[in-house]
Design a protein around this motif. Structure first.
Motif, short mmCIF file in Angstrom:
data_model
loop_
_atom_site.label_atom_id
_atom_site.label_comp_id
_atom_site.label_asym_id
_atom_site.label_seq_id
_atom_site.Cartn_x
_atom_site.Cartn_y
_atom_site.Cartn_z
N HIS A 1 -36.11 -86.51 16.80
CA HIS A 1 -35.20 -86.20 15.53
C HIS A 1 -33.63 -86.92 15.75
CE1 HIS A 1 -38.50 -83.56 14.61
NE2 HIS A 1 -38.47 -83.98 13.46
N ALA A 2 -33.50 -87.12 16.91
CA ALA A 2 -32.09 -87.27 17.24
C ALA A 2 -31.30 -88.58 16.52
CB ALA A 2 -31.87 -87.88 18.83
N PRO A 3 -30.25 -88.44 15.82
CA PRO A 3 -29.65 -89.42 15.07
C PRO A 3 -28.83 -90.25 15.99
CG PRO A 3 -28.59 -87.42 14.80
CD PRO A 3 -29.66 -87.19 15.46
N ASN A 4 -28.32 -91.32 15.60
CA ASN A 4 -27.44 -92.07 16.66
C ASN A 4 -26.17 -91.53 16.91
OD1 ASN A 4 -28.72 -94.46 16.17
ND2 ASN A 4 -27.73 -95.12 14.47
N ILE A 5 -25.48 -90.67 16.40
CA ILE A 5 -24.33 -89.91 16.79
C ILE A 5 -24.85 -89.11 18.08
CG2 ILE A 5 -24.52 -87.67 15.46
CD1 ILE A 5 -21.24 -87.87 15.39
N THR A 6 -25.99 -88.41 18.14
CA THR A 6 -26.44 -87.71 19.30
C THR A 6 -26.78 -88.67 20.31
OG1 THR A 6 -27.34 -85.95 17.78
CG2 THR A 6 -28.36 -86.21 19.94
N LYS A 7 -27.46 -89.64 20.20
CA LYS A 7 -27.53 -90.59 21.28
C LYS A 7 -26.53 -91.23 22.07
CE LYS A 7 -32.43 -91.77 19.20
NZ LYS A 7 -32.82 -92.74 18.36
N GLN A 8 -25.57 -91.37 21.07
CA GLN A 8 -24.20 -92.15 21.49
C GLN A 8 -23.21 -91.17 22.04
OE1 GLN A 8 -22.41 -93.74 18.11
NE2 GLN A 8 -21.17 -94.95 19.33
N TYR A 9 -23.30 -89.74 21.73
CA TYR A 9 -22.12 -88.93 22.48
C TYR A 9 -22.74 -87.74 23.08
CZ TYR A 9 -19.02 -91.79 19.34
OH TYR A 9 -18.33 -92.60 19.00
N LEU A 10 -23.72 -87.41 23.23
CA LEU A 10 -24.56 -86.24 23.80
C LEU A 10 -25.34 -86.38 25.03
CD1 LEU A 10 -25.30 -83.68 20.95
CD2 LEU A 10 -23.21 -83.79 22.07
N ASP A 11 -24.98 -85.61 26.08
CA ASP A 11 -25.86 -85.78 27.26
C ASP A 11 -26.99 -84.84 27.14
OD1 ASP A 11 -24.67 -87.62 28.78
OD2 ASP A 11 -23.29 -86.63 29.97
N TRP A 12 -26.69 -83.77 26.54
CA TRP A 12 -27.74 -82.41 26.63
C TRP A 12 -27.78 -81.74 24.94
CZ3 TRP A 12 -31.10 -82.62 30.34
CH2 TRP A 12 -31.81 -81.56 30.59
N GLY A 13 -28.85 -81.29 24.58
CA GLY A 13 -28.79 -80.63 23.66
C GLY A 13 -29.20 -79.47 23.40
N ALA A 14 -29.17 -78.51 22.55
CA ALA A 14 -29.34 -76.99 22.43
C ALA A 14 -30.97 -76.62 22.74
CB ALA A 14 -29.17 -76.37 21.14
N GLY A 15 -31.34 -75.54 23.47
CA GLY A 15 -32.74 -75.16 23.68
C GLY A 15 -33.26 -74.14 22.34
N PRO A 16 -34.40 -73.67 22.71
CA PRO A 16 -34.82 -72.92 21.52
C PRO A 16 -34.44 -71.71 21.26
CG PRO A 16 -36.49 -73.66 23.44
CD PRO A 16 -35.41 -74.05 23.91
N ARG A 17 -33.51 -71.15 22.22
CA ARG A 17 -32.64 -69.99 21.75
C ARG A 17 -31.68 -69.90 20.72
NH1 ARG A 17 -30.64 -67.51 27.00
NH2 ARG A 17 -32.62 -66.16 27.15
N ALA A 18 -31.20 -71.39 20.65
CA ALA A 18 -30.27 -71.73 19.36
C ALA A 18 -30.89 -71.79 18.23
CB ALA A 18 -29.89 -73.28 19.55
N SER A 19 -32.28 -72.13 17.97
CA SER A 19 -33.23 -71.95 16.84
C SER A 19 -33.13 -70.40 16.53
CB SER A 19 -34.42 -72.70 17.02
OG SER A 19 -34.49 -73.91 17.32
N GLN A 20 -33.50 -69.72 17.60
CA GLN A 20 -33.64 -68.22 17.27
C GLN A 20 -32.40 -67.57 16.64
OE1 GLN A 20 -34.85 -67.44 21.44
NE2 GLN A 20 -37.17 -67.29 20.77
N TYR A 21 -31.50 -67.78 17.35
CA TYR A 21 -30.03 -67.19 16.93
C TYR A 21 -29.64 -67.87 15.60
CZ TYR A 21 -28.82 -65.18 21.37
OH TYR A 21 -28.83 -64.32 22.45
N LEU A 22 -29.86 -69.06 15.34
CA LEU A 22 -29.78 -69.55 14.00
C LEU A 22 -30.09 -68.65 12.94
CD1 LEU A 22 -29.73 -73.44 14.40
CD2 LEU A 22 -27.78 -72.13 13.77
N ILE A 23 -31.58 -68.43 13.06
CA ILE A 23 -32.38 -67.71 12.07
C ILE A 23 -31.88 -66.05 12.17
CG2 ILE A 23 -34.73 -66.62 11.60
CD1 ILE A 23 -33.88 -69.50 10.65
N VAL A 24 -31.66 -65.48 13.28
CA VAL A 24 -31.37 -64.30 13.13
C VAL A 24 -29.88 -64.13 12.51
CG1 VAL A 24 -30.85 -62.16 14.70
CG2 VAL A 24 -32.72 -63.54 15.18
N ALA A 25 -28.96 -64.89 12.76
CA ALA A 25 -27.52 -64.77 12.28
C ALA A 25 -27.37 -65.12 10.83
CB ALA A 25 -26.59 -65.73 13.17
N ALA A 26 -28.56 -66.22 10.49
CA ALA A 26 -28.68 -66.47 8.89
C ALA A 26 -29.01 -65.24 8.16
CB ALA A 26 -29.41 -67.60 8.93
#
Length: 321
Positions: free
Chosen positions: A246-271
């Protein structure tokens, strides 16, 4: 734990309590509404936060005021290069009868302000981070359970990086939010100066207690989430991974590393919590968007190209949203 007749009643109580809390905290902490909201959100989500800001922006006052309004015990630990794990956790010592007794350290409080956590070596950092994760302390082979609710707010100074020990990514991942504390506006600073140079300083009164907080923490977990909101949160996290489908161009161009599954869990709990604080019983995609930046900010790693071109983490997250 405090009980309510139904989850709907509990949600109404939380919404009212939150509005009273922000009003009471606002008497002492001026112009930091979004920071206060994020700190309270992480407490109600049973999570921890990292607060990044220059010295003198009332970080200690903020967390002390919140602990007063929540009627919770508070400890401030100043992290220094010579701080030992026993200075945080406590240690065994001999009493007058030559028996070993455990003297509890400052970690045994409900709210911990870990001031300048990156000033202390990894061994001491990990002692705190183990307590954050496990909610227990191990000293001389014995386990001691920490009181609930237990919340750590760790601070970092973004300017002075000499002689610091940056937190590894795996340890940063244990913090739900990375909250950026900025300078107050001109109008707010005028109010702050007036309020803090008087003979009598404002103090926050107790609004809710420990039992209510535990009930609200349990309530947040029970909030139902539509599938499309979960899918949106997971897709957003997948978009941060340069090698993912699912990585768009901006991610491929500017990121070395992305977020792990804990980010998905926290997004839902915080939402979920964000929806409750807005008086709604179920989160929407906008709730995920409103908590995304502080959750993803410390979980994605820019590459050299992004740094050279001055592309900030916030700009990348904004583009992904």
């Amino acid at each position: 734990m405090k009980t309510f007749d139904s989850d709907v009643e509990a949600a109404k109580h939380l919404y009212e309590a939150y509005n009273r809390l922000t009003k009471e905290i606002g008497k002492v902490v001026i112009g930091q509404d979004e920071v206060v909201r994020q700190v309270l959100t992480s407490i109600f989500c049973r999570a921890h936060s990292l607060l990044v800001g220059v010295p003198g922006l009332a970080k200690t006052l903020l967390i002390k005021t919140i602990s007063d309004a929540l009627d919770l015990s508070f400890s401030r630990i100043q992290f220094t290069p010579d701080l030992m794990p026993s200075d945080i956790l406590g240690a065994e010592t001999l009493d007058k009868d030559r028996n070993f007794v455990f003297i509890k350290g400052p970690i045994f409080a409900n709210i911990i302000l870990a001031d300048e956590i990156n000033r202390t070596p990894p061994k001491t950092q990990s002692a705190l981070l183990e307590a954050m994760q496990e909610k227990t302390v191990t000293v001389a082979g014995k386990h001691f359970k920490l009181d609930e609710p237990f919340f750590v707010l760790a601070t970092q100074n973004p300017i002075e990086q000499e002689g610091t020990y940056p937190l590894p990514e795996a340890q940063l991942d244990r913090f739900m939010f990375n909250i950026q504390l900025d300078y107050p506006t001109y109008e707010h600073e005028v109010e702050i100066v007036k309020a803090t140079t008087m003979e009598k300083l404002e103090e926050a009164s107790k609004i809710i207690d420990k039992e209510e907080i535990l009930a609200y923490q349990a309530l947040v977990r029970r909030v139902p989430v539509p599938d499309n909101v979960v899918e949106y949160a997971v897709k957003l996290v997948h978009k941060t991974r340069p090698t993912g489908d699912h990585a768009p161009n901006i991610t491929k161009q500017y990121l070395d590393w992305g977020a792990g599954p804990r980010a998905s869990q926290y997004l839902i709990v915080a939402a979920k919590c964000n929806a409750l604080l807005n008086g709604r019983y179920s989160p929407e995609i906008d709730d995920v968007k409103s908590v995304a930046t502080p959750i993803l900010r410390h979980r994605i790693l820019r590459n050299f190209k992004a740094e050279a071109e001055g592309i900030s983490v916030e700009a990348i997250i904004g583009d992904l949203l």
